[in-house]
Design an enzyme around this catalytic site. Structure first.
Site, PDB file in Angstrom:
ATOM      1  N   LYS A   1       0.629  -1.281   0.003  1.00 30.66           N
ATOM      2  CA  LYS A   1       0.015   0.294  -0.103  1.00 30.66           C
ATOM      3  C   LYS A   1       0.432   0.873  -0.172  1.00 30.66           C
ATOM      4  CE  LYS A   1      -4.034  -1.890   1.128  1.00 30.66           C
ATOM      5  NZ  LYS A   1      -5.533  -1.974   2.543  1.00 30.66           N
TER       6      LYS A   1
ATOM      7  N   LYS B   1      -3.541  -8.027  -9.117  1.00 33.05           N
ATOM      8  CA  LYS B   1      -4.938  -8.329  -8.391  1.00 33.05           C
ATOM      9  C   LYS B   1      -5.689  -7.423  -8.497  1.00 33.05           C
ATOM     10  CE  LYS B   1      -6.076  -7.657  -3.979  1.00 33.05           C
ATOM     11  NZ  LYS B   1      -5.798  -7.312  -2.622  1.00 33.05           N
TER      12      LYS B   1
ATOM     13  N   LYS C   1      -9.192  -2.195  -5.359  1.00 37.01           N
ATOM     14  CA  LYS C   1     -10.164  -1.164  -4.901  1.00 37.01           C
ATOM     15  C   LYS C   1      -8.839   0.163  -5.139  1.00 37.01           C
ATOM     16  CE  LYS C   1     -13.031  -2.428  -1.672  1.00 37.01           C
ATOM     17  NZ  LYS C   1     -12.356  -2.408  -0.213  1.00 37.01           N
TER      18      LYS C   1
HETATM   19  N1  AQP Z   1      -8.412  -9.768  -6.134  1.00 30.84           N
HETATM   20  C1  AQP Z   1      -8.821 -10.256  -5.090  1.00 30.84           C
HETATM   21  N2  AQP Z   1      -9.240 -12.063  -4.759  1.00 30.84           N
HETATM   22  C2  AQP Z   1      -9.546 -12.644  -4.178  1.00 30.84           C
HETATM   23  N3  AQP Z   1      -9.574 -11.637  -2.719  1.00 30.84           N
HETATM   24  C3  AQP Z   1     -10.086 -10.743  -3.066  1.00 30.84           C
HETATM   25  N4  AQP Z   1      -9.822  -9.866  -1.408  1.00 30.84           N
HETATM   26  C4  AQP Z   1      -9.768  -8.693  -2.324  1.00 30.84           C
HETATM   27  N5  AQP Z   1      -9.199  -8.609  -2.970  1.00 30.84           N
HETATM   28  C5  AQP Z   1      -9.351  -9.270  -4.066  1.00 30.84           C
HETATM   29  C6  AQP Z   1     -10.292  -9.561  -0.288  1.00 30.84           C
HETATM   30  O1  AQP Z   1     -11.705  -9.687   0.048  1.00 30.84           O
HETATM   31  C7  AQP Z   1     -11.584  -9.036   1.255  1.00 30.84           C
HETATM   32  C8  AQP Z   1     -11.928  -7.901   1.715  1.00 30.84           C
HETATM   33  O2  AQP Z   1     -11.228  -7.159   2.467  1.00 30.84           O
HETATM   34  P1  AQP Z   1     -10.724  -5.708   2.663  1.00 30.84           P
HETATM   35  O3  AQP Z   1     -12.367  -4.700   2.510  1.00 30.84           O
HETATM   36  O4  AQP Z   1      -9.513  -4.889   3.727  1.00 30.84           O
HETATM   37  O5  AQP Z   1     -10.304  -4.844   1.515  1.00 30.84           O
HETATM   38  P2  AQP Z   1      -8.791  -5.035   0.677  1.00 30.84           P
HETATM   39  O6  AQP Z   1      -8.569  -6.377   0.843  1.00 30.84           O
HETATM   40  O7  AQP Z   1      -8.380  -3.794   0.882  1.00 30.84           O
HETATM   41  O8  AQP Z   1      -9.543  -5.264  -0.762  1.00 30.84           O
HETATM   42  P3  AQP Z   1      -9.094  -4.829  -1.228  1.00 30.84           P
HETATM   43  O9  AQP Z   1     -10.188  -4.313  -3.113  1.00 30.84           O
HETATM   44  O10 AQP Z   1      -7.870  -5.312  -2.192  1.00 30.84           O
HETATM   45  O11 AQP Z   1      -8.302  -3.285  -1.191  1.00 30.84           O
HETATM   46  P4  AQP Z   1      -6.972  -2.062  -1.857  1.00 30.84           P
HETATM   47  O12 AQP Z   1      -7.162  -1.928  -2.197  1.00 30.84           O
HETATM   48  O13 AQP Z   1      -7.051  -1.887   0.057  1.00 30.84           O
HETATM   49  O14 AQP Z   1      -6.343  -3.909  -1.380  1.00 30.84           O
HETATM   50  C9  AQP Z   1     -10.280  -9.752   1.740  1.00 30.84           C
HETATM   51  O15 AQP Z   1     -10.478 -10.946   2.918  1.00 30.84           O
HETATM   52  C10 AQP Z   1     -10.057  -9.706   0.659  1.00 30.84           C
HETATM   53  O16 AQP Z   1      -8.436 -11.148   1.085  1.00 30.84           O
END
Ligand code: AQP
Length: 314
Positions: free
Chosen positions: A114, A193, A196
């Site tokens: 991040k 991957k 968001k």
């Molecule tokens: N691409 C993905 N494939 C499988 N699982 C995924 N998750 C996220 N992206 C994928 C899973 O969704 C859950 C969301 O967790 P979160 O709300 O904490 O968000 P995150 O991991 O920060 O989701 P993003 O979209 O990937 O956001 P950013 O951009 O912040 O990194 C978790 O269980 C995650 O594993």
């Protein structure tokens, strides 16, 4: 009598849910939750590591509860609550932070990724794994369904449990991650991957137009006329045999394959969209208030035990 095993997961109200969140974390939860004593969180304090707009955060909280119900969660069969409603989460996180070292937290891939992506390296983002450990361990969780990117965070929760148990006596259960085959890393429209913060998502509850725009933008790097990223996303919606026939019959015809994918996404999402639109703000408030009451009671009980062990009760 032995208690039912506990299942817990949570998502951040930090934007629009995408199909990676759905297949990686939400669908596995929905498939499993009735077999367990289940907890589903809206992890709003986690979202505060990146969000600065109160109206956007509030809207995202309402939206994510609607999303949970729309994908098939029955709020009467799960403790559905918001992290900030249960202050024991941040309280326990502090205790864990006092037990782990900075070099240990510095090894977290999610933090490094991040920051490398340009997110502010705030202390909350750095300590995130200990708040997540508290989320999990407060409820003696056995199983945590997550995507592959969260595997290390569950290891961190095990480490927090073990540090505490070694220092003060066994009271925490080490949790286990549940990562389903084939959905651990859902690719985004650029082949990386889906995330968001990469802006490469297909929104789960987008309008048909938004879904069409995202699907039409998927990269078409191909092997033998088969666009691999389109195929990998499509495989989440259709079984492999049917899909292979479709892709063989449409070698190099990327437009037809993408149109078929849009139809398959719509077939899954359209009925969910209807449920989602039927949930009012007051429904959301009631669900969260009920969840907070139950979660709060359990968390308070666990925290009493923690406080007695560390020596702050007199
Ligand atoms: N691409 C993905 N494939 C499988 N699982 C995924 N998750 C996220 N992206 C994928 C899973 O969704 C859950 C969301 O967790 P979160 O709300 O904490 O968000 P995150 O991991 O920060 O989701 P993003 O979209 O990937 O956001 P950013 O951009 O912040 O990194 C978790 O269980 C995650 O594993």
């Amino acid at each position: 009598m032995a208690h039912k095993q506990r299942l817990l997961t949570g998502l951040q109200p930090s934007g629009t849910l995408h199909i990676g969140n759905y297949f990686g974390a939400l669908k596995p939860f929905v498939d499993l939750y009735t077999e367990y004593e289940s907890y589903l969180m809206v992890v709003d304090y986690h979202a505060l590591t990146t969000m600065r707009d109160p109206e956007a955060l509030r809207a995202a909280i309402f939206n994510i509860v609607r999303d949970y119900i729309a994908v098939g969660v029955d709020p009467s069969r799960v403790v559905l609550f918001k992290q900030s409603d249960v202050p024991q989460h941040t309280e326990l996180a502090w205790i864990f932070e006092c037990l782990v070292t900075v070099p240990f937290l510095m090894q977290a891939h999610a933090y490094k990724d991040k920051v490398a992506k340009g997110l502010e390296a705030n202390a909350g983002l750095f300590n995130y794994p200990m708040l997540m450990a508290a989320d999990i361990l407060l409820y003696d969780t056995d199983i945590v369904p997550v995507g592959e990117d969260q595997r290390q965070h569950i290891e961190y929760a095990r480490e927090a449990a073990s540090k505490f148990n070694n220092a003060f006596g066994e009271i925490f259960t080490p949790p286990t991650e549940k990562i389903f085959e084939g959905v651990g890393v859902v690719p985004g429209i650029d082949g990386k991957k889906m995330s968001k913060s990469y802006g490469n998502t297909i929104p789960l509850f987008g309008t048909r137009e938004e879904i069409t725009k995202a699907v039409m933008g998927i990269v078409t790097d191909s092997t033998g006329g088969r666009p691999e990223t389109v195929y990998a996303i499509h495989a989440l919606f259709r079984d492999a045999q049917e899909l292979d026939v479709l892709y063989e019959n449409n070698t190099n015809n990327y437009k037809a394959l993408k149109e078929a994918l849009i139809e398959d996404i719509e077939a899954v999402v359209a009925p969910m969209r209807e449920v989602r639109n039927s949930i009012s703000d007051d429904d959301v408030r009631t669900i969260l208030a009920n969840g907070a009451a139950t979660a709060g009671e359990r968390a308070a009980e666990k925290m009493q035990e923690v406080k007695a062990r560390i020596g702050v009760t007199v």
